[in-house]
Design an enzyme around this catalytic site. Structure first.
Site, PDB file in Angstrom:
ATOM      1  N   ASP A 104     -44.611  19.670  -2.004  1.00 17.66           N
ATOM      2  CA  ASP A 104     -44.367  20.030  -0.607  1.00 17.66           C
ATOM      3  C   ASP A 104     -43.519  21.286  -0.470  1.00 17.66           C
ATOM      4  O   ASP A 104     -42.954  21.773  -1.442  1.00 17.66           O
ATOM      5  CB  ASP A 104     -43.704  18.851   0.126  1.00 17.66           C
ATOM      6  CG  ASP A 104     -42.603  18.176  -0.700  1.00 17.66           C
ATOM      7  OD1 ASP A 104     -42.145  18.773  -1.691  1.00 17.66           O
ATOM      8  OD2 ASP A 104     -42.202  17.052  -0.349  1.00 17.66           O
TER       9      ASP A 104
ATOM     10  N   GLU B 192     -43.657  11.317   6.170  1.00 17.09           N
ATOM     11  CA  GLU B 192     -42.663  10.544   6.903  1.00 17.09           C
ATOM     12  C   GLU B 192     -43.304   9.273   7.468  1.00 17.09           C
ATOM     13  O   GLU B 192     -44.527   9.151   7.513  1.00 17.09           O
ATOM     14  CB  GLU B 192     -42.107  11.404   8.050  1.00 17.09           C
ATOM     15  CG  GLU B 192     -41.341  12.653   7.591  1.00 17.09           C
ATOM     16  CD  GLU B 192     -39.913  12.357   7.131  1.00 17.09           C
ATOM     17  OE1 GLU B 192     -39.632  11.214   6.706  1.00 17.09           O
ATOM     18  OE2 GLU B 192     -39.080  13.276   7.185  1.00 17.09           O
TER      19      GLU B 192
ATOM     20  N   HIS C 161     -40.191   7.716   2.712  1.00 21.20           N
ATOM     21  CA  HIS C 161     -41.145   8.827   2.614  1.00 21.20           C
ATOM     22  C   HIS C 161     -41.400   9.180   1.154  1.00 21.20           C
ATOM     23  O   HIS C 161     -40.545   8.994   0.284  1.00 21.20           O
ATOM     24  CB  HIS C 161     -40.716  10.047   3.444  1.00 21.20           C
ATOM     25  CG  HIS C 161     -39.583  10.868   2.912  1.00 21.20           C
ATOM     26  ND1 HIS C 161     -38.341  10.910   3.504  1.00 21.20           N
ATOM     27  CD2 HIS C 161     -39.508  11.713   1.860  1.00 21.20           C
ATOM     28  CE1 HIS C 161     -37.565  11.741   2.839  1.00 21.20           C
ATOM     29  NE2 HIS C 161     -38.240  12.240   1.832  1.00 21.20           N
TER      30      HIS C 161
ATOM     31  N   ASN D 285     -36.072   6.682   3.914  1.00 19.97           N
ATOM     32  CA  ASN D 285     -36.865   5.973   4.925  1.00 19.97           C
ATOM     33  C   ASN D 285     -38.266   5.635   4.412  1.00 19.97           C
ATOM     34  O   ASN D 285     -39.167   5.363   5.185  1.00 19.97           O
ATOM     35  CB  ASN D 285     -36.961   6.809   6.214  1.00 19.97           C
ATOM     36  CG  ASN D 285     -37.614   8.165   5.964  1.00 19.97           C
ATOM     37  OD1 ASN D 285     -38.031   8.457   4.852  1.00 19.97           O
ATOM     38  ND2 ASN D 285     -37.698   8.978   7.007  1.00 19.97           N
TER      39      ASN D 285
HETATM   40  C1  GLP Z   1     -37.358  15.304  -0.293  1.00 18.88           C
HETATM   41  C2  GLP Z   1     -38.685  15.583  -0.988  1.00 18.88           C
HETATM   42  C3  GLP Z   1     -39.204  14.347  -1.675  1.00 18.88           C
HETATM   43  C4  GLP Z   1     -38.111  13.694  -2.486  1.00 18.88           C
HETATM   44  C5  GLP Z   1     -37.010  13.250  -1.566  1.00 18.88           C
HETATM   45  C6  GLP Z   1     -35.893  12.481  -2.259  1.00 18.88           C
HETATM   46  O1  GLP Z   1     -37.502  14.847   1.000  1.00 18.88           O
HETATM   47  N1  GLP Z   1     -39.652  16.079  -0.088  1.00 18.88           N
HETATM   48  O2  GLP Z   1     -40.305  14.699  -2.494  1.00 18.88           O
HETATM   49  O3  GLP Z   1     -38.624  12.581  -3.181  1.00 18.88           O
HETATM   50  O4  GLP Z   1     -36.487  14.427  -0.991  1.00 18.88           O
HETATM   51  O5  GLP Z   1     -35.026  13.397  -2.866  1.00 18.88           O
HETATM   52  P1  GLP Z   1     -33.771  13.007  -3.732  1.00 18.88           P
HETATM   53  O6  GLP Z   1     -34.267  12.839  -5.110  1.00 18.88           O
HETATM   54  O7  GLP Z   1     -32.863  14.202  -3.598  1.00 18.88           O
HETATM   55  O8  GLP Z   1     -33.160  11.780  -3.166  1.00 18.88           O
END
Ligand code: GLP
Length: 256
Positions: A70, A146, A141, A139
């Site tokens: 993304d 989302e 995602h 949440n």
């Molecule tokens: C972002 C990314 C996700 C990732 C999430 C959790 O929103 N788009 O791909 O999994 O963060 O990130 P973290 O590993 O920092 O908790």
């Protein structure tokens, strides 16, 4: 439906080693593997473990093709907050994957919808993702899908939720805060031949528990992954809040 396995790693470092080992096995079986990487804090140590492997064998990732999940709309790769920049510095440079063997999202395109269609096409034209590294959002995602995102979704543009922006705020720093992102869809992710989802830290304990025990629903997009036939979830002890009892009845194993 086969029960998803939850592998418990003793520490974030152990989690990184186990995930790196899983990918290594796949690359040994298929050197021209199509890899798709998550961003965020959780996989950083996995990429560092892979970089150690790359230092021992410079050719290890030579034929791997790298995608990622993304990107923030409006952010160019030169912006250090962009995910393209993250992938370049945490994955491509340390693993020695050349620009010609990667497809980074272009956040600063004029038409994000066209970029989404192009990204989906580029994955398909390369034969699909062999190995998908995923994180879990608070949440539920996955990538930037989302709550409310349907199972059939392909690469698309979405509006970011307040909770996701709050979680990502430390990494976004100052400057214009993005409102939208482009992301691989849930169907895009489900098409991956193998998925490894990484969950680290106490903050994620409630989300991880819901992932395993809640209903399969677009209200918690990660829940769709329970229908995938080749997914391994690796969590560290803090992500299960050190309470193995809560996970009784599920397929829980100590990570090797
Ligand atoms: C972002 C990314 C996700 C990732 C999430 C959790 O929103 N788009 O791909 O999994 O963060 O990130 P973290 O590993 O920092 O908790």
């Amino acid at each position: 439906m086969t029960a998803i396995e939850l592998w418990i790693a003793k520490s974030p470092t152990h989690l990184a080693q186990v995930a790196a080992e899983l990918l290594l096995k796949q690359i040994q079986a298929k050197p021209q593997l199509n890899l798709s990487c998550a961003t965020g804090a959780t996989p950083v140590s996995v990429y560092a473990a892979l970089a150690d492997l790359a230092r021992q064998n410079h050719q290890l990732f030579a034929d791997v093709h790298c995608f990622h999940l993304d990107e923030y709309v409006g952010m160019s790769k030169s912006d250090p907050r962009s995910y393209a920049h993250y992938i370049q510095s945490h994955v491509l440079d340390p693993l020695g994957i050349s620009e010609s063997k990667s497809r980074l999202w272009r956040g600063d395109v004029a038409d994000p919808h066209e970029e989404c269609a192009a990204y989906e096409r580029d994955i398909r034209d390369r034969g699909g993702i062999d190995f998908q590294i995923l994180g879990l959002g608070l949440n539920g995602h996955i990538a930037f899908n989302e709550p409310g995102t349907p199972l059939e979704s392909r690469c698309h543009m979405i509006a970011l939720t307040a909770s996701t922006l709050e979680h990502n705020a430390p990494h976004l720093g100052s400057g214009t805060i993005p409102t939208h992102a482009m992301t691989a869809g849930i169907a895009t992710i489900m098409d991956a031949r193998q998925i490894v989802m990484l969950v680290s830290g106490k903050k994620k304990a409630a989300a991880l528990h819901q992932f395993f025990t809640g209903p399969i629903s677009s209200k918690f997009p990660a829940s769709f992954l329970r229908q995938h036939t080749a997914i391994t979830v690796i969590a560290d002890l803090s992500a299960i809040d050190n309470q193995r009892d809560l996970w009784k009845g599920l397929s829980v194993y100590d990570a090797p």
